[in-house]
Scaffold this motif. Structure first.
Motif, mmCIF file in Angstrom:
data_model
loop_
_atom_site.group_PDB
_atom_site.id
_atom_site.type_symbol
_atom_site.label_atom_id
_atom_site.label_comp_id
_atom_site.label_asym_id
_atom_site.label_seq_id
_atom_site.Cartn_x
_atom_site.Cartn_y
_atom_site.Cartn_z
ATOM 1 N N SER A 261 1.038 -0.911 -0.120
ATOM 2 C CA SER A 261 -0.200 0.448 0.101
ATOM 3 C C SER A 261 0.467 1.273 -0.223
ATOM 4 N N SER A 262 2.076 1.303 0.673
ATOM 5 C CA SER A 262 2.528 2.584 0.900
ATOM 6 C C SER A 262 4.321 2.603 0.264
ATOM 7 N N ASP A 263 5.075 3.026 0.160
ATOM 8 C CA ASP A 263 6.715 2.860 -0.222
ATOM 9 C C ASP A 263 7.124 2.428 0.971
ATOM 10 N N ALA A 264 8.477 2.147 0.912
ATOM 11 C CA ALA A 264 9.393 1.643 1.695
ATOM 12 C C ALA A 264 9.721 2.849 2.341
ATOM 13 N N VAL A 265 9.771 3.262 3.801
ATOM 14 C CA VAL A 265 10.539 4.846 4.310
ATOM 15 C C VAL A 265 11.897 4.720 3.565
ATOM 16 N N SER A 266 12.943 3.736 4.369
ATOM 17 C CA SER A 266 13.844 3.425 3.925
ATOM 18 C C SER A 266 13.742 2.120 4.541
ATOM 19 N N LEU A 267 15.550 1.607 3.490
ATOM 20 C CA LEU A 267 16.444 0.929 3.464
ATOM 21 C C LEU A 267 16.905 0.578 4.659
ATOM 22 N N ASP A 268 17.132 1.273 4.847
ATOM 23 C CA ASP A 268 18.264 0.898 6.539
ATOM 24 C C ASP A 268 17.475 0.599 7.581
ATOM 25 N N PRO A 269 17.037 -0.383 8.353
ATOM 26 C CA PRO A 269 16.769 -1.210 8.723
ATOM 27 C C PRO A 269 16.819 -0.215 9.947
ATOM 28 N N SER B 104 8.729 -0.714 4.850
ATOM 29 C CA SER B 104 9.967 -0.965 5.100
ATOM 30 C C SER B 104 10.631 -2.028 5.462
ATOM 31 N N SER B 105 9.890 -2.197 6.476
ATOM 32 C CA SER B 105 10.079 -4.043 7.532
ATOM 33 C C SER B 105 10.166 -5.368 6.466
ATOM 34 N N ASN B 106 8.935 -5.145 5.425
ATOM 35 C CA ASN B 106 8.611 -5.702 4.476
ATOM 36 C C ASN B 106 9.692 -6.498 3.869
ATOM 37 N N VAL B 107 9.971 -5.097 3.315
ATOM 38 C CA VAL B 107 11.460 -5.286 2.032
ATOM 39 C C VAL B 107 12.993 -5.813 3.410
ATOM 40 N N ALA B 108 12.787 -4.893 3.967
ATOM 41 C CA ALA B 108 14.174 -5.025 4.905
ATOM 42 C C ALA B 108 14.332 -6.634 5.148
ATOM 43 N N GLY C 28 16.854 -5.225 14.610
ATOM 44 C CA GLY C 28 18.014 -5.374 14.506
ATOM 45 C C GLY C 28 18.444 -6.341 13.552
ATOM 46 N N GLY C 29 18.447 -6.065 12.282
ATOM 47 C CA GLY C 29 18.894 -6.236 10.802
ATOM 48 C C GLY C 29 20.104 -5.801 10.333
ATOM 49 N N MET C 30 21.654 -6.892 10.774
ATOM 50 C CA MET C 30 22.873 -6.426 10.341
ATOM 51 C C MET C 30 23.101 -6.308 8.871
ATOM 52 N N ILE C 31 23.724 -4.885 9.215
ATOM 53 C CA ILE C 31 24.054 -3.942 7.991
ATOM 54 C C ILE C 31 25.465 -4.180 7.928
ATOM 55 N N SER C 32 26.130 -4.433 6.320
ATOM 56 C CA SER C 32 27.729 -4.556 6.276
ATOM 57 C C SER C 32 28.464 -3.825 6.987
ATOM 58 N N LYS C 33 29.546 -3.533 7.578
ATOM 59 C CA LYS C 33 30.500 -2.806 8.603
ATOM 60 C C LYS C 33 30.713 -1.571 7.730
ATOM 61 N N ASP D 230 2.975 -8.947 10.483
ATOM 62 C CA ASP D 230 2.565 -8.444 9.651
ATOM 63 C C ASP D 230 3.789 -8.493 8.348
ATOM 64 N N ILE D 231 4.747 -9.529 8.773
ATOM 65 C CA ILE D 231 5.995 -9.541 7.928
ATOM 66 C C ILE D 231 5.994 -10.946 6.241
ATOM 67 N N LEU D 232 6.643 -10.272 5.584
ATOM 68 C CA LEU D 232 6.047 -12.135 4.154
ATOM 69 C C LEU D 232 7.290 -12.389 4.484
ATOM 70 N N LYS D 233 7.503 -14.187 4.599
ATOM 71 C CA LYS D 233 8.043 -14.827 4.307
ATOM 72 C C LYS D 233 8.844 -15.110 3.078
ATOM 73 N N LEU D 234 9.757 -15.004 2.413
ATOM 74 C CA LEU D 234 9.360 -15.826 1.212
ATOM 75 C C LEU D 234 10.564 -15.985 0.358
ATOM 76 N N ASN D 235 11.547 -17.294 1.346
ATOM 77 C CA ASN D 235 12.413 -18.417 1.316
ATOM 78 C C ASN D 235 11.955 -19.365 0.988
ATOM 79 N N GLU D 236 10.775 -19.365 1.085
ATOM 80 C CA GLU D 236 10.097 -21.096 0.504
ATOM 81 C C GLU D 236 9.399 -20.462 -0.871
ATOM 82 N N VAL D 237 8.723 -19.623 -1.165
ATOM 83 C CA VAL D 237 7.906 -18.931 -1.989
ATOM 84 C C VAL D 237 8.328 -19.802 -3.085
ATOM 85 N N THR D 238 7.425 -19.909 -3.958
ATOM 86 C CA THR D 238 7.638 -20.415 -5.644
ATOM 87 C C THR D 238 6.128 -20.287 -6.575
#
Ligand SMILES: Nc1ncnc2c1ncn2[C@@H]1O[C@H](COP(=O)(O)OP(=O)(O)OP(=O)(O)O)[C@@H](O)[C@H]1O
Ligand SMILES: Nc1ncnc2c1ncn2[C@@H]1O[C@H](COP(=O)(O)OP(=O)(O)OP(=O)(O)O)[C@@H](O)[C@H]1O
Ligand SMILES: [Mg+2]
Ligand SMILES: [Mg+2]
Lengths: 337, 306, 509, 298, 341
Positions: free
Chosen positions: C28-36, C44-48, C157-162, C499-507
């Protein structure tokens, strides 16, 4: 004894000509180019001249409907061009104009009654309850019937509209009326009525007219003095009699000779003017008439003749031609080709 | 005329300054704190304070305005509070979409509106006239969301002719352009009609007829050009407002345009974006209105603008 | 086709789909930021979530499972000390290694005042992070804080590359906004990699072929912004999108009626509530609050306004949240008793009050429903709709009488679900907009977050909920169900109660 | 010279009040215009309904009944019910007054102010024009929602304030339209003619220029009513204007947005009513235009 | 009237009315006259007597609420009033063209004069734009407008009254019409230009056999250009005669009054101009008999009945009881005697 009512000095009116897509000013129409004249109280001065020579423009400039490019207009001793807006507005009661184009100059959304009443309201000439009678009186004066009082301009014939314009100018009891082709669209019987009326008003109220017309018969009948204009300049100015009987300028002569006669049998010897009619955009140098004048010489091409008077002209008769004497004496032959 | 254009362009400067001051003023007048909006329903006082500090929101307002304007003069409109992205690039990303959308819709509405208006005027007080005007009023009173969703339902879902969302391909552009063009067309049609009615009775129309000019040409050349002044005004107005406010259509058709950017930014109190979009839209508006004034002069040389 | 609440979970176990394809999700709306660390919103959470991983993961039932940390312990002696053992052999999308330094850099960044992360409240009890060795990291908290692991499971708490963090700091030196660099090219360890982002329009992710675990089956995912519900639905019908996230309750029937579309309903950890300003008359009187609560038929509201998408709330916590008490006795729906209570409080003729809501149609509708129901007991409610920014500000200033808001317990822990909402230290912006100030409750909430004993915590929360029901600082309306529309060819979709979609198993079939 | 011509006409008609007379012809023309009469009667009817309607509706407009939710039109509920099970017909009747006043008052206020601004700008031209029009540009380009938010925060939420907001939005529209037409009439010769009579600018503006810009003005005014109603409904979401559960039509229409596909009637009926009202005003406006046009057949 | 020469236009009992809110204004009430091929007929008469409306009726350009309610207009033997709009278009501008009385409002304010004149060439001679402008310049030159190359690009409001009128003339003459209706074509022109224009018309007439209907108040112009003259009063033709007869021997009292009102340009006349006493009756009070009777010095009882237009042996027509058998007034009456000029 004669009181100067209107004094025009060195009046100029140039209109820009815009050209090109972006409308730059590329040139000017010198519609009125340095004219001066005086009108005395209670007299009628006519302006005649070629179409487009700046007659209407002069009238409009005097009334400041277009701000003149240069010059001075004195009315009743007051410099009109220096008046501010509201002073000028009050002055307008004394200065009226009958427009050349009666239709364009009447608001198509107003009935005649509204047109006339408005004029009274603006200059507060009459108390409210008297206006209705005055309107009917004015209508009758110009030969319109009371049944036409609530009609709109488009419901009138050309002549009828012109009469509305005349009535409007008369409404405010002005001192000076500029009549720009005021009677040209009228049939002769109505024209006669209107002219009689104008003259009568003049007699009774010392009205002054600046009368612009092409109808030399009318001019001869109504004027005291006549100004002849050619291409933005005055070429001759004289009292009526002198002008009609003793014209000096070659243009005036040509003009008078071209009057159509009501006698179908009479063949006339007209002076047919030769050459292209010059334009006020690039007026000829020297005497502006030289391109068409049968008497023109090299001198006419370079030297601008001034208005002057000669011993065979009546007092106040002035003309702007280098060769008045020679022509009069017959020493200068017209060079018709 | 060139002088006129230059003068008008110079006039945009005070306009832009005026707009930016008003926007700035209003943004501070209205309640709502960007820091709090970013944080959502919960954020500690300290956290909000930190964010306000970072965003420079604790400076006095004149200082903030000065910072903004001095950067803006150098072409730097700052960066978004929410996303941290450059305001200029955020706007440029959407600028052309919005301009295209507005342009195509305006073209459509001018085309439809003029034809409908002229036909209506020439058939004044007939069933054709009433019919056209009824359709026009329907078009006008229909809210954009309703029209958009209906178009989507029929033309995207049921017939599959066009896309329901996005912008760029022809398939995607048709429905939003129709949605936006409709109300404009209605206004133009009504304006054209009434303006034509004024003109059709004039003497010069009679003159044209007396020349033996075909009725069509009488109408479309002689009458229409005289009738266009108010029409051009509304075209300019609607084009301008399309540049600034197509939010609902953009939302319905998922078009990424400036309208939504601006509204979202206002709702999020994202000052830099609001400022940036408003400035761009004002600039466009001034330009459009300049064009309108030039059009006036093209249509009627008697109109003197200098 | 209709789907029931739990079927989505089963579909994970459904037939194996063929690998490949790009999944298109309409949001319904765009991610605000992909910086978790820099955003706090669901899109944002859903993409991140697909790009970054946290130390801890939550499953469907919100159980905590190993993520980038393989195990963790809270020191029994010193409950302020936590030790996390990190997963080895994990690389970021940029090829850099994941290790203890990275964790420290991330947490430090969240807590950095210059970054001003909107997530910092999740971790602000951490006072120290120590790198024990490459793959062991130690957290010292200010006070014993039991839900730390749950908080670390949060997407924030998502981990970003140092390296990326360092690049971002470098950019901040040059005057850019924090997170600007991260936003341009987010780098995490997740099973999808960031490809590009067209702000306001779409975000594309591709499969991370070097994922430490099992690779995702899809080639990629596209998150598209389609804010109009009707258009999301249309896209679903025409196949322009695979998933509509979410669909609105009133569209459920229609989606179910279409052959190749399905609906999932996922119970959530969120709460919708009507808050009272307990500092203002007449809501400073508990009887009035109870009376109002009794006068409301929650089922009516759930069915009428939310089309049945949700369950009535008893207290603030949803059943899936840790700390939810099954024993709590709800305030009954009892109009007569409500009138009595009002009379006891001195309002036998009722009173007039205002109810604030923000411009969400559902909240406005709920307000209308409540307005109608309260009219029955003589309370005249004037509804005022406020724009979101103004709403947040004015409610946190306590300018309201009654207001509507929601709360989502994203960590799945009762601490998150109650502390901010009801602790007296949290008045205003932090979340306590009812301004309830109850020493006993404060005490319970404090104790519960400090205790490391699960059972003890559960007991404490049960007591807290009993107080909250009794005190009725708010009218707990319902726990929403998330409604998701998707095309039948999508298999293996999992939606969490957060409200998070887990997509790793999706086909895609 | 014969005097008969100059004396007032002998058959002087009975004295009439000229202004009354021109009003009379105006009304006569208006009355003869069937469409205008139809529009006028419709408007009158709406006004009557707005006043007495609320006393005779079958249901209370805010009567919530979820068991009747989204019921299609039937004998009990002529226009069906909405998502709260409220009777749409009753709501429409109750909403008439508020909707009409929003549409009407805001448009008239802005039309009057905008016209004055536009005429002054077009008539004086030059500097005055430049300054006024640039201010209008600012106003036009300005995001309305921002202005609306400011108005709520300063003046608070109320119907009057939404009217103010909508009026402010539309002022520049009227100003520009009027100015455009003014530019094209101010140089006409009959304007010169009244100037020559010494008419004040005020008179020229209101008596001579204004009547010549009425035609686009009437069109824009009647059209704006629709836009005003729709705009106002948009503003109710940020707290300006009619607050739920007020049966204001624009808000009802927006409510229907979520049910467009499965219960189209929720949006349809308020939408239809807006169309009818706008239609009535437009038809009436057309008639007015015709009646004001001296060239139109009476 | 010479019956032997070919007649190009024959107007028979033309009636045109305006249906205003109160009553029917019979602007043209049974006008009949003939225009012989290659000749000029003048129409003079009372302002408002229906001259312009007659000419507009001939071209079928009467606008609402006006309507041609009766009569026939035979152009080359065919009734124009029965033609389709498309046929009419071919006739207008090409076969019959018209110079309108109001040059300002009859010119389109938004096109240059060149565009407006050129249009006639584009339509009827299928010329391109450039050529059309070139020919427009020629036309402007022909009507004596100075520097036509510049004027051609000007707008009507930039021209003087006389120039506008000449633009109208140029437009009407553009396609060499067979019949030219000139409604006061020279009122705004000075006499030299007027002479030039009249010369031009004569020339075209001689070369192309153009016929002209000349509506004017300038009796001098009538005398100089017309072959026949129709005098109109209150929507009716009261006298029709060859120009010689009319000026030398006017018969209708109105005609005589008209001639008497003329101011003289060749001598000074002191005092007032002669006028016709009384004023035009309003449509409501329109006499059922002779319309001039209320103002007529000779009116007698029979004048309460409407006289018919009678043709004499010379083809001259007169609508006056004086010349009929039934005349009951002074049998010695001689209208001509009253002529003063
Ligand atoms: N639209 C109209 N409605 C009512 N009466 C009209 C209308 N147009 C013209 N008339 C009347 O018809 C009569 C004839 O008008 P017409 O223009 O033919 O006169 P005319 O002979 O050309 O006069 P003029 O010499 O003044 O131009 C006039 O009395 C005029 O008032
Ligand atoms: N607004 C204007 N813009 C440009 N040129 C103008 C304008 N008004 C008048 N002119 C020009 O000024 C000159 C004089 O015009 P003016 O109307 O004064 O002539 P006139 O003497 O009244 O002629 P006529 O007898 O034909 O009415 C003409 O060449 C005309 O083209
Ligand atoms: Mg003139
Ligand atoms: Mg006429």
């Amino acid at each position: 004894m004669k009181k100067e009512l209107l004094k025009v000095e060195n009046l100029k009116q140039y209109f820009p000509i815009k050209g090109g897509l972006l409308g730059r000013t590329v040139n000017h129409v010198k519609a009125v180019d340095d004219i001066s004249f005086t009108i005395y109280e209670g007299e009628t001065v006519s302006i005649v001249g070629e179409s487009g020579c700046g007659k209407s423009t002069t009238g409009r400039a005097i009334l400041r409907l277009d701000e003149p490019t240069a010059g001075k207009v004195e009315f009743d001793g007051e410099d009109l061009l220096s008046l501010n807006k509201s002073e000028m507005r009050k002055k307008r009661k004394d200065l009226q104009i009958i427009f050349q184009d009666p239709y364009a100059s009447i608001n198509p959304r107003q009935t005649v009654r509204q047109v006339l009443e408005e004029a009274m309201i603006i200059q507060k000439v009459l108390p409210k309850d008297k206006r209705g009678d005055r309107i009917r009186e004015l209508m009758a004066t110009v030969g319109l019937g009371a049944h036409q009082i609530d009609r709109f301009p488009h419901e009138f014939s050309g002549g009828q509209r012109q009469r509305v314009g005349i009535a409007r100018a008369l409404t405010v009891d002005p001192k000076l009326i500029i009549c720009d082709e005021a009677v040209s669209a009228l049939d002769v019987s109505i024209q006669a009525q209107v002219i009689n009326l104008l003259k009568r008003l003049q007699r009774e109220f010392q009205l002054t007219y600046l009368f612009i017309s092409h109808d030399l018969g009318v001019v001869r009948h109504i004027s005291d003095r006549v100004i002849v204009m050619y291409l933005g300049r005055i070429v001759e100015i004289a009292d009526k009699k002198s002008l009609f009987t003793n014209p000096q300028h070659p243009y005036t002569k040509a003009l008078l000779s071209a009057i159509p006669s009501t006698d179908p049998e009479k063949k006339k010897d007209r002076i047919i003017l030769q050459g292209d009619v010059p334009s006020p955009i690039n007026p000829p140098t020297g005497c502006r008439f030289h391109t068409r004048c049968p008497f023109a010489t090299e001198k006419c091409k370079t030297d601008t003749p001034e208005l002057r008077t000669t011993d065979f002209m009546k007092e106040g008769h002035q003309s702007a031609c280098h060769y008045m004497e020679e022509i009069k004496a017959g020493t200068r032959e017209p060079n018709y080709v | 005329m060139i002088k006129f254009i230059i003068r008008r362009l110079i006039q945009t400067i005070p306009v832009l300054i005026g707009v930016s001051i008003v926007v700035f003023g209003l943004m501070f007048l209205i309640p709502g704190d960007p820091a709090q909006i970013i944080a959502g329903e919960s954020a500690s006082q300290q956290q909000i304070e930190q964010m306000r500090e970072r965003l420079g929101l604790n400076d006095p307002i004149p200082v903030q305005y000065w910072n903004f304007i001095s950067n803006a003069v150098q072409g730097d409109l700052g960066s978004s509070i929410r996303s941290g992205r450059d305001v200029t690039s955020e706007i440029m990303l959407r600028f052309w979409t919005t301009v295209e959308l507005a342009l195509y819709s305006t073209i459509l509405s001018v085309f439809l509106g003029l034809i409908a208006g002229v036909i209506s005027a020439t058939r004044h007080n007939t069933y054709i006239d009433s019919g056209i005007m009824l359709v026009a009023l329907l078009g006008l009173s229909m809210p954009n969301f309703w029209l958009g969703l209906m178009l989507i339902k029929y033309f995207a879902v049921d017939f599959g002719m066009f896309s329901a969302s996005g912008w760029g391909e022809f398939r995607q552009m048709v429905l939003p352009v129709i949605t936006l063009g409709t109300s404009g067309a209605a206004v133009i049609a009504r304006m054209t009609r009434s303006s034509m009615l004024e003109v059709i009775g004039q003497d010069y129309i009679r003159t044209a007829r007396a020349k033996g000019v075909k009725e069509q040409i009488v109408i479309y050349r002689h009458a229409l050009k005289n009738a266009l002044i108010p029409v051009v005004t509304v075209v300019g107005l609607s084009f301008g407002s399309l540049l600034g406010g197509t939010v609902i259509t953009e939302q319905v058709f998922a078009i990424n345009g400036m309208g939504r950017l601006m509204i979202d930014a206002i709702l999020a109190r994202d000052f830099p974006i609001v400022q940036g979009t408003v400035l761009v839209v004002s600039l466009l508006f001034v330009l459009v209105n300049l064009l309108v004034d030039i059009a006036y002069r093209m249509l009627n040389k008697r109109i003197d603008l200098d | 086709a209709g789907n029931d609440t739990n079927e989505s979970e089963d579909s994970t176990a459904g037939e194996e789909g063929t690998a490949g394809g790009t999944l298109i999700i309409n949001q319904s709306s765009d991610a605000v930021s992909l910086d978790p660390h820099g955003s706090n919103d669901t899109p944002s959470s859903n993409v991140a979530y697909n790009i970054y991983e946290a130390l801890v993961v939550q499953d469907q039932e919100l159980n905590l499972l190993p993520g980038l940390a393989t195990e963790w312990t809270q020191d029994e002696e010193d409950p302020t000390r936590w030790e996390f053992q990190l997963r080895e052999g994990v690389t970021f999308h940029d090829g850099s290694d994941f290790n203890a330094e990275v964790v420290k850099a991330n947490i430090d960044r969240i807590l950095d005042e210059d970054v001003a992360s909107p997530r910092s409240f999740l971790y602000d009890m951490i006072v120290e992070i120590n790198v024990i060795d490459d793959y062991t990291v130690e957290f010292i908290t200010e006070y014993p804080y039991a839900p730390l692991a749950a908080n670390l499971a949060h997407n924030g708490g998502g981990m970003i590359s140092k390296e990326l963090i360092e690049a971002d700091y470098a950019a901040m030196e040059e005057g850019r906004e924090p997170g600007a660099v991260i936003n341009e090219g987010p780098i995490g360890t997740g099973y999808f990699k960031f490809e590009n982002w067209n702000p306001g329009q779409e975000i594309n992710l591709t499969r991370n072929e070097d994922y430490w675990g099992e690779n995702a089956k899809l080639d990629g995912v596209t998150f598209r912004v389609v804010s109009e519900p009707g258009t999301r639905l249309a896209n679903l019908q025409t196949g322009d999108a695979h998933i509509s996230h979410p669909i609105i309750p009133s569209d459920v029937g229609q989606v179910e009626a279409i052959d190749n579309l399905e609906v999932t309903r996922t119970p959530s950890v969120s709460l919708s509530y009507f808050g009272f300003n307990v500092e203002k008359e007449p809501f400073n009187d508990v009887k009035v609050r109870q009376a109002v609560s009794m006068a409301i038929n929650k089922d009516d509201i759930i069915n009428g306004v939310y089309d049945g998408a949700g369950i009535p709330a008893i207290g603030p916590l949803a059943p899936a949240v840790f700390g939810y008490s099954e024993n709590a006795e709800p305030i009954p729906y009892d109009v007569d008793r409500a009138k009595e209570l009002l009379a006891e409080a001195g309002y036998e003729d009722g009173f007039t009050t205002t109810l604030w809501t923000n411009d969400s149609p559902e909240r406005t509708n709920a307000a209308v429903a409540v307005q109608a129901q309260l009219a029955e007991i003589g309370i005249t409610v004037n509804i005022e709709v406020l724009e979101w920014g103004a709403y947040l500000e004015q409610t946190s200033n306590g300018e309201h009488d009654m207001f509507i808001l929601g709360w989502s317990t994203v960590t799945g822990d009762g601490d998150y679900g109650m502390y901010a909402l009801f602790h007296s230290s949290q008045h205003g912006t932090p979340g306590n907009r009812t301004f309830i100030d109850n020493a006993e409750l404060d005490d319970l909430l404090d104790q519960a977050r400090r205790s490391s004993d699960e059972q003890e915590r559960l007991d404490l929360y049960e007591q807290a909920q009993e107080i909250l029901i009794e005190e009725a600082p708010m009218l707990y309306i319902h726990h929403q169900e998330f409604l998701l529309g998707y095309r039948s060819e999508v298999q293996g979709l999992v939606q969490t109660p957060t409200d998070i979609l887990k997509l790793n198993e999706v086909t895609i079939q | 010279m014969s005097q008969e011509v100059n004396t007032p006409s002998t058959s002087s008609p009975p004295p009439v009040n000229p202004r009354l007379e021109s009003w009379k012809t105006f009304f006569k023309k208006l009355r003869k215009n069937k469409a205008a009469m139809f529009g006028g009667i419709l408007i009158l009817f709406f006004i009557i309904v707005a006043i007495i309607g609320p006393y005779i509706t079958p249901y209370s407009p805010n009567q919530v009944n979820y068991s009747m939710k989204l019921a299609p039109p039937s004998a009990d509920h002529w226009f069906g019910t909405d998502h709260h099970g409220r009777d749409i017909f009753s709501r429409i009747i109750h909403g008439m007054k508020i909707t009409l006043s929003i549409g009407f008052v805001s448009v008239f206020a802005s039309a009057i102010i905008g016209t004055i601004i536009g005429i002054i700008s077009g008539y004086y031209g030059k500097r005055t024009d430049a300054i006024i029009m640039r201010i209008m540009d600012v106003l036009l380009a300005f995001p309305g929602i921002l202005l609306a938010l400011a108005i709520v925060s300063v003046l608070g939420p109320s119907i009057e304030n939404v009217i103010i907001a909508v009026a402010i939005f539309s002022i520049p529209v009227f100003a520009r339209i009027v100015r455009g037409s003014t530019l094209s009439v101010r140089k006409l010769e009959y304007i010169d003619a009244v100037k020559a009579l010494g008419a004040s600018d005020f008179r020229i503006i209101f008596k001579h220029i204004l009547p010549n810009v009425t035609s686009p003005l009437i069109v824009q005014t009647t059209l704006s009513i629709a836009t005003a109603i729709l705009t106002a409904s948009g503003l109710s979401f940020i707290g300006l204007g009619a607050q739920p559960p007020s049966p204001e039509w624009g808000a009802m229409l927006s409510d229907g947005r979520s049910y467009l596909y499965q219960a189209g009637h929720v949006a349809l009926f308020p939408g239809m009513m807006i169309v009818i009202v706008v239609l009535a005003f437009n038809i009436f406006g057309d008639g007015l235009r015709d009646a004001l046009d001296p060239k139109m057949k009476a | 009237m010479s019956t032997n020469s070919e007649t190009i236009l024959d107007v028979r009992n033309l009636q045109t009315s305006f249906f205003t809110s109160e009553l029917e204004v019979k602007a043209v009430d049974g006008v009949s006259f003939k225009v012989p091929k290659g000749k000029t007929i003048g129409i003079v008469g009372e302002s408002g007597s229906g001259k312009s409306i007659t000419s507009l009726s001939i071209l079928r350009l009467i606008q609402n609420p006006g309507k041609v309610v009766g009569g026939e207009v035979l152009f080359n033997g065919e009734n124009i009033l029965e033609k389709s709009e498309a046929q009419m278009r071919k006739i207008r501008g090409n076969d019959i063209s018209m110079i309108f009385q109001e040059p300002m409002t009859s010119l389109n304010p938004v096109y240059t004069v060149g565009q407006q004149i050129g249009e006639a060439f584009q339509i009827h001679e299928k010329l391109g734009k450039k050529e059309a402008i070139k020919k427009s310049i020629d036309m402007l030159k022909l009507v004596g407008i100075p520097s036509p190359e510049k004027r051609v690009h000007q707008y009507p409001f930039e021209l003087s009254g006389g120039m506008r009128q000449r633009v109208m003339i140029a437009m009407a003459l553009a396609c060499n019409p067979k019949l030219l209706i000139a409604d006061e074509p020279t009122t705004a022109l000075d006499v030299t230009i007027q002479a030039q224009i009249l010369e031009l018309m004569k020339d075209l007439q001689d070369r192309l056999g153009m016929s002209i209907i000349m509506i004017t108040h300038d009796l001098g112009v009538v005398a100089e250009t017309c072959d026949y003259v129709a005098v109109m009063y209150c929507g009716k033709v009261v006298e029709y005669a060859s120009v010689k007869d009319l000026f030398n021997n006017p018969r209708h009292p109105y005609t005589v009054g008209l001639l008497n009102s003329l101011p003289r340009h060749d001598e000074d006349v002191e005092g007032e101009l002669e006028i016709i006493p009384g004023s035009v009756p309003s449509p409501a009070e329109m006499p059922t008999g002779c319309r001039f009777a209320p103002r007529c010095a000779y009116a007698s009882d029979i004048c309460k009945e409407l006289p018919q237009l009678e043709e004499d042996e010379n083809g001259n027509q007169i609508r006056c009881w004086i010349y009929s058998e039934e005349w009951d007034g002074d049998p010695e009456v001689n209208v001509y005697e009253k002529r003063t000029t």
